[in-house]
Design an enzyme around this catalytic site. Structure first.
Site, PDB file in Angstrom:
ATOM      1  N   ARG A 140      83.326   8.131  47.326  1.00  0.00           N
ATOM      2  CA  ARG A 140      82.159   9.312  46.683  1.00  0.00           C
ATOM      3  C   ARG A 140      81.958   8.932  45.330  1.00  0.00           C
ATOM      4  O   ARG A 140      81.114   8.841  44.805  1.00  0.00           O
ATOM      5  CB  ARG A 140      82.407  10.646  47.210  1.00  0.00           C
ATOM      6  CG  ARG A 140      82.540  11.093  48.541  1.00  0.00           C
ATOM      7  CD  ARG A 140      81.325  11.263  49.073  1.00  0.00           C
ATOM      8  NE  ARG A 140      80.281  11.882  48.435  1.00  0.00           N
ATOM      9  CZ  ARG A 140      80.150  13.301  48.566  1.00  0.00           C
ATOM     10  NH1 ARG A 140      80.792  13.829  49.560  1.00  0.00           N
ATOM     11  NH2 ARG A 140      79.170  13.758  47.739  1.00  0.00           N
ATOM     12  N   GLN A 150      77.160  10.951  50.776  1.00  0.00           N
ATOM     13  CA  GLN A 150      78.215  10.656  51.706  1.00  0.00           C
ATOM     14  C   GLN A 150      77.947   9.428  52.474  1.00  0.00           C
ATOM     15  O   GLN A 150      79.080   8.617  52.591  1.00  0.00           O
ATOM     16  CB  GLN A 150      78.189  11.793  52.551  1.00  0.00           C
ATOM     17  CG  GLN A 150      79.302  11.739  53.646  1.00  0.00           C
ATOM     18  CD  GLN A 150      80.622  11.916  52.882  1.00  0.00           C
ATOM     19  OE1 GLN A 150      81.007  12.913  52.327  1.00  0.00           O
ATOM     20  NE2 GLN A 150      81.619  11.106  53.409  1.00  0.00           N
ATOM     21  N   HIS A 203      72.802  14.090  53.857  1.00  0.00           N
ATOM     22  CA  HIS A 203      73.926  13.836  53.051  1.00  0.00           C
ATOM     23  C   HIS A 203      73.857  12.288  52.376  1.00  0.00           C
ATOM     24  O   HIS A 203      74.809  11.848  52.712  1.00  0.00           O
ATOM     25  CB  HIS A 203      75.028  14.282  53.567  1.00  0.00           C
ATOM     26  CG  HIS A 203      76.215  14.715  52.745  1.00  0.00           C
ATOM     27  ND1 HIS A 203      76.287  14.816  51.249  1.00  0.00           N
ATOM     28  CD2 HIS A 203      77.506  15.438  53.075  1.00  0.00           C
ATOM     29  CE1 HIS A 203      77.283  14.861  50.776  1.00  0.00           C
ATOM     30  NE2 HIS A 203      78.094  15.179  51.662  1.00  0.00           N
ATOM     31  N   ASP A 207      82.464  15.130  62.178  1.00  0.00           N
ATOM     32  CA  ASP A 207      82.250  16.110  61.242  1.00  0.00           C
ATOM     33  C   ASP A 207      82.337  17.451  61.705  1.00  0.00           C
ATOM     34  O   ASP A 207      82.426  17.537  63.213  1.00  0.00           O
ATOM     35  CB  ASP A 207      80.724  15.970  60.724  1.00  0.00           C
ATOM     36  CG  ASP A 207      80.397  16.892  59.405  1.00  0.00           C
ATOM     37  OD1 ASP A 207      81.141  17.457  58.757  1.00  0.00           O
ATOM     38  OD2 ASP A 207      79.184  17.280  59.186  1.00  0.00           O
ATOM     39  N   ARG A 239      72.854  20.500  45.489  1.00  0.00           N
ATOM     40  CA  ARG A 239      73.037  20.569  46.778  1.00  0.00           C
ATOM     41  C   ARG A 239      72.854  22.167  47.184  1.00  0.00           C
ATOM     42  O   ARG A 239      73.200  23.107  46.551  1.00  0.00           O
ATOM     43  CB  ARG A 239      75.073  20.811  46.680  1.00  0.00           C
ATOM     44  CG  ARG A 239      75.682  21.689  48.234  1.00  0.00           C
ATOM     45  CD  ARG A 239      76.908  21.367  48.493  1.00  0.00           C
ATOM     46  NE  ARG A 239      76.894  19.970  48.748  1.00  0.00           N
ATOM     47  CZ  ARG A 239      78.370  19.775  49.209  1.00  0.00           C
ATOM     48  NH1 ARG A 239      79.194  20.538  49.441  1.00  0.00           N
ATOM     49  NH2 ARG A 239      78.399  18.572  49.633  1.00  0.00           N
ATOM     50  N   CYS A 274      83.710  13.119  56.856  1.00  0.00           N
ATOM     51  CA  CYS A 274      83.078  13.202  55.551  1.00  0.00           C
ATOM     52  C   CYS A 274      84.006  14.194  54.979  1.00  0.00           C
ATOM     53  O   CYS A 274      84.026  14.359  53.667  1.00  0.00           O
ATOM     54  CB  CYS A 274      81.623  13.643  55.495  1.00  0.00           C
ATOM     55  SG  CYS A 274      81.564  15.214  56.654  1.00  0.00           S
TER      56      CYS A 274
END
Ligand code: CP
Ligand code: NVA
Length: 304
Positions: A291, A131, A128, A223, A101, A263
């Site tokens: 996830r 996700q 991402h 988001d 990340r 998310c």
């Protein structure tokens, strides 16, 4: 030939469906895969904070019989204490896979180029993908299908928006991004999705009117307005994005059985109201759980 997972489009449509099947099987019977990656180590490099990504990769590799190694921002300082090349050439001799990340997407691309072991993107400023895999797995579970559905993302044209377009294009799900002017998705991400969508018939569009955008949506997604690294813009963004808040009024423009998605982490009262995120049709915690299952399937496919 080692494989990486930097974008959803690194997997073909068939490979994504195969990953979903594995994830669903793993979710049903955790014990069945408890030796699948016995003795393998996955390094987890974090240059930004995390709850879900950290927990699900850590728990996920252990549930497959392997080990995780958490490397915090203070420990590696990619590109500063040591070059990305040198980090890749060291770690490939010590572990069997790396999740990263970080900020620049070029860092994960470079890591994938240099390392002989699989690299998994755990979020960059650009995308991402893990996700989006969990999100579409969730839609499949709830709606029983994917093809032909409409997902409307309301908010910033950011990393999450890019990966939703990427996945929608691969899976035949129509994706509408609704954002304020000046906050559209990156043109390369949009053009790639439009190109990929030609194979599945998905419609990928970017608009600015939230009420028009969510019309007919099976899933409404949002988001945070200021992503990690954009904290200094938070006040200004709040002013610009307020008309794009997902509240009950906006949700009522979507299909009557539309689900709400996020998310997480959520900034309640900003991009989404409590009423919407806590409603029975909100699937945010199912997404979070998925996830784990989606990523276990991804690491299984790459590291097995
Ligand atoms: N959705 C997500 O990636 O959460 P974290 O930032 O907590 O990992
Ligand atoms: N767009 C958000 C997603 C967090 C999971 C960020 O990058 O901070």
């Amino acid at each position: 030939m080692k494989r990486d997972f930097l974008m959803v489009r690194d997997f073909s449509t068939e490979e994504i469906h195969e990953a979903f099947d594995i994830a669903i099987d793993m979710k049903k019977d955790r014990k069945k895969y408890s030796k699948a990656l016995e003795g393998e180590t996955l390094a987890l490099i974090f240059e930004k904070p995390s709850l879900r990504t950290r927990t699900t990769f850590d728990v996920g590799i252990q549930q497959l019989g392997g080990y995780s190694l958490y490397l915090s921002p203070a420990e590696i300082s990619l590109g500063k204490r040591e070059s990305v090349y040198d980090v890749a050439k060291n770690l490939e001799r010590m572990v069997q896979g790396i999740m990263i990340r970080t900020f620049g997407h070029n860092i994960v691309e470079d890591m994938a180029k240099y390392a002989k072991i699989p690299i998994i993107n755990g979020l960059t400023d650009y995308s991402h993908p893990c996700q989006a895999m969990a999100d579409f797995l969730t839609i499949k579970e709830v709606k029983g299908k994917l093809e032909g559905l409409k997902l409307c993302y309301v908010g910033d044209g950011n990393n999450v928006a890019h990966s939703l377009m990427d996945a929608g294009a691969r899976l035949g799900v129509n994706v509408t991004i609704v954002c304020p002017r000046g906050f559209e998705p990156n043109m390369i991400a949009y053009n790639q999705a439009v190109e990929d969508a030609k194979l599945t018939g998905a419609k990928i569009e970017v608009t600015h009117d939230p009420f028009e955008g969510v019309k007919g949506a099976d899933a409404v997604y949002t988001d945070v307005w200021a992503s990690m690294g954009q904290e200094s813009e938070a006040v200004e963004r709040k002013r610009i994005f307020m008309p794009y808040q997902v509240n009950s009024k906006l949700m009522s423009s979507a299909k009557s059985d539309a689900i709400f998605m996020h998310c997480l982490p959520a900034h309640r009262g900003d991009e989404v109201t409590d009423e919407v995120i806590d409603a029975p049709n909100s699937v945010v915690f199912q997404e979070a759980e998925n996830r784990l299952h989606a990523q276990k399937a991804i690491i299984y496919k790459l590291m097995k």
